[in-house]
Design a protein around this motif. Structure first.
Motif, PDB file in Angstrom:
ATOM      1  N   TRP A  33       0.845  -1.183   0.000  1.00 40.90           N
ATOM      2  CA  TRP A  33       0.000   0.000   0.000  1.00 40.90           C
ATOM      3  C   TRP A  33       0.891   1.247   0.000  1.00 40.90           C
ATOM      4  O   TRP A  33       1.887   1.318   0.748  1.00 40.90           O
ATOM      5  N   ASP A  35       0.921   5.609   0.019  1.00 39.80           N
ATOM      6  CA  ASP A  35       0.218   6.883   0.081  1.00 39.80           C
ATOM      7  C   ASP A  35       0.591   7.730  -1.122  1.00 39.80           C
ATOM      8  O   ASP A  35       1.640   7.525  -1.756  1.00 39.80           O
ATOM      9  N   SER A  36      -0.234   8.705  -1.435  1.00 42.62           N
ATOM     10  CA  SER A  36       0.045   9.601  -2.559  1.00 42.62           C
ATOM     11  C   SER A  36       1.392  10.285  -2.367  1.00 42.62           C
ATOM     12  O   SER A  36       1.700  10.784  -1.285  1.00 42.62           O
ATOM     13  N   HIS A  38       4.329   8.744  -2.521  1.00 37.63           N
ATOM     14  CA  HIS A  38       5.359   7.781  -2.130  1.00 37.63           C
ATOM     15  C   HIS A  38       5.887   7.025  -3.363  1.00 37.63           C
ATOM     16  O   HIS A  38       5.186   6.859  -4.352  1.00 37.63           O
ATOM     17  N   SER A 100      -2.007   8.859  -6.326  1.00 40.86           N
ATOM     18  CA  SER A 100      -3.176   8.714  -5.464  1.00 40.86           C
ATOM     19  C   SER A 100      -2.883   7.500  -4.568  1.00 40.86           C
ATOM     20  O   SER A 100      -1.957   6.731  -4.865  1.00 40.86           O
ATOM     21  N   PRO A 101      -3.603   7.306  -3.486  1.00 44.32           N
ATOM     22  CA  PRO A 101      -3.359   6.106  -2.659  1.00 44.32           C
ATOM     23  C   PRO A 101      -3.443   4.841  -3.503  1.00 44.32           C
ATOM     24  O   PRO A 101      -4.378   4.663  -4.285  1.00 44.32           O
ATOM     25  N   CYS A 102      -2.455   3.951  -3.372  1.00 46.23           N
ATOM     26  CA  CYS A 102      -2.355   2.773  -4.240  1.00 46.23           C
ATOM     27  C   CYS A 102      -2.337   1.474  -3.426  1.00 46.23           C
ATOM     28  O   CYS A 102      -1.729   1.401  -2.354  1.00 46.23           O
ATOM     29  N   HIS A 103      -2.988   0.457  -3.998  1.00 51.18           N
ATOM     30  CA  HIS A 103      -2.936  -0.903  -3.490  1.00 51.18           C
ATOM     31  C   HIS A 103      -2.369  -1.746  -4.628  1.00 51.18           C
ATOM     32  O   HIS A 103      -2.975  -1.854  -5.700  1.00 51.18           O
TER      33      HIS A 103
END
Length: 465
Positions: A33, A35-36, A38, A100-103
């Motif tokens: 995971w 965060d935006s 990173h 954007s937040p990524c998985h």
């Protein structure tokens, strides 16, 4: 069926895999995971995984020194990261930053290779995707390479043009101060006879014709200034210190002044001398303006020759003209590196039909690489040689740099391969040079040993393009 497996089933590359294979993928992979903002992997990190974007958006970019070149943007359900692994690269040649937040699911390279060997459907889709991505990346790199090259050339030309332009501006300002003095003298000339005026005019013309072609060395300049200063002081000439340097630079000596004093009444000597020095100064400023304007004209001509501006793409051209215009365009870098350029041209070479601006790109890549190889060299030198080999024309560009290490020589013409630091090169210059030469029906190859690297370009003299 778990939510993760359901997600993987929607990924185009894995759409034909049965559930047990998808479950195996999940077991082999690792979820990450971000965060935006990173970083997933940095340029230069070990290429040990491929990735599946389960949710989010990530941008892949390469650091080009003063800017970032965006190569791709990956979104939910995209599969990526396969290019370095499939092309045999040990390290990633780009970085990935979450926008954007990524998985993300990370699949180790060993598992990826195992998947390819087991599942033809995945292999087919991955190779198809890879081929398109390679074309896209090459197109981006080539465009960026051209822009970087254009920026480098523009910076060099700006520097080259700035010097003569500054000289013209400085001399024009000096002339604006000199002209009123000449005007004032013309409006209130000393009372001289016609024969005196002719004698002064003849002496002035003699001085102009015999003026030194090159500056005096500092010691000689000082000695002659001392001689003239003493003479002028003996004649009670005011402000002699202002006119002495100009007179000495023009080649004036004591015998010349003795001739002058015999032609001019003593009460007018100071006025005549100041007029002569003002005229000499204005002549010198005009000469500097002419030199500066000629240099700018020469650079503009070089640009037009280099780009074949206002001409058809295919030209009947003299190969030497292209080499010389390229040297002019790169003259700033050559001067910076104090690089000596040697020429060994066969001036009897036949002209060839070619895409002139494209061939000039080849000379630019080769000479620019040679300049890079000569950084910190005590006696840097580049040699250009041309000759004819039966039905072909040969251009040889060599340098006395450290040479290309044997272990990387087989990869020199590979796309994206570079030995330059991160952000300093794309690895496409020689690849583009190779493609341009092949487009002309020619060959490009090299030889490299310590202190000697030679690139050869062979072009057919008679070819239909």
């Amino acid at each position: 069926m778990t939510p993760l497996i359901e997600k993987l089933q929607q990924v185009a590359v894995f759409s034909e895999l049965p559930p047990d294979q998808l479950e195996w993928l999940v077991e082999q992979g690792q979820e990450t995971w971000l965060d935006s903002g990173h970083i997933l992997r940095r340029e230069g990190d070990l290429a040990d995984c491929v990735f599946v974007m389960l949710q989010g958006e990530l941008r892949v970019y390469q650091n080009m020194g003063d800017h970032e070149l965006v190569l791709a943007t990956y979104q939910t359900l995209d599969f990526f990261g396969e290019l370095p692994i499939l092309t045999g690269e040990e390290h990633f040649w780009a970085s990935g930053r979450a926008i954007s937040p990524c998985h993300i699911l990370e699949l180790p390279s060993a598992a990826f290779w195992q998947l390819l060997s087991r599942c033809p459907s995945v292999t087919r889709r991955v190779l198809s995707t890879m081929a398109q991505r390679m074309l896209d990346v090459q197109s981006l790199y080539k465009q960026n390479e051209k822009l970087v090259a254009l920026g480098t050339l523009a910076a060099g030309l700006a520097h080259e043009m700035n010097n003569p332009a500054a000289a013209i501006a400085r001399c024009s300002q000096d002339l604006s101060q000199i002209l009123p003095q000449l005007t004032a003298y013309g409006m209130n000339p000393p009372v001289l006879t016609s024969s005196q005026q002719q004698a002064i005019s003849a002496l002035y013309q003699e001085m102009v014709e015999q003026s030194p072609q090159s500056p005096l060395d500092p010691l000689t300049q000082r000695d002659r200034e001392d001689e003239l200063t003493h003479w002028l002081e003996d004649q009670k000439i005011p402000d002699s210190w202002q006119i002495v340097p100009i007179l000495v630079s023009a080649g004036v000596n004591v015998p010349w002044l003795d001739h002058l004093v015999n032609q001019v009444p003593s009460q007018h000597l100071s006025s005549v001398l100041h007029y002569v020095t003002t005229a000499l100064s204005s002549r010198e400023q005009l000469h500097s303006i002419q030199i500066g304007a000629a240099r700018i004209s020469e650079l503009v001509t070089a640009i037009k020759d280099y780009s074949f501006m206002d001409q058809a793409p295919i030209q009947t051209l003299d190969i030497h003209q292209g080499l010389e215009s390229t040297l002019s365009i790169l003259s700033h870098r050559l001067k910076q590196g104090a690089i000596t350029v040697q020429r060994d041209y066969d001036l009897n070479l036949s002209p060839i039909q070619a895409y002139g601006s494209e061939l000039n790109q080849v000379w630019t890549y080769l000479i620019d690489n040679a300049i890079d190889a000569l950084v910190n060299h005590p006696t840097p030198s580049i040699k250009l040689r041309t000759c004819q080999e039966k039905t072909h024309l040969l251009v040889e560009i060599s340098d006395n740099g450290p040479g290309i290490p044997p272990e990387i020589q087989p990869r020199i013409f590979e796309a994206f391969f570079t030995t330059k630091a991160i952000g300093k090169g794309t690895g496409l210059g020689l690849d583009m040079a190779y493609r341009i030469v092949r487009k002309h029906g020619g060959d490009i190859y090299f030889e490299s040993i310590s202190s000697n690297t030679r690139f050869y370009v062979r072009l057919p003299i008679a070819v239909v393009l």
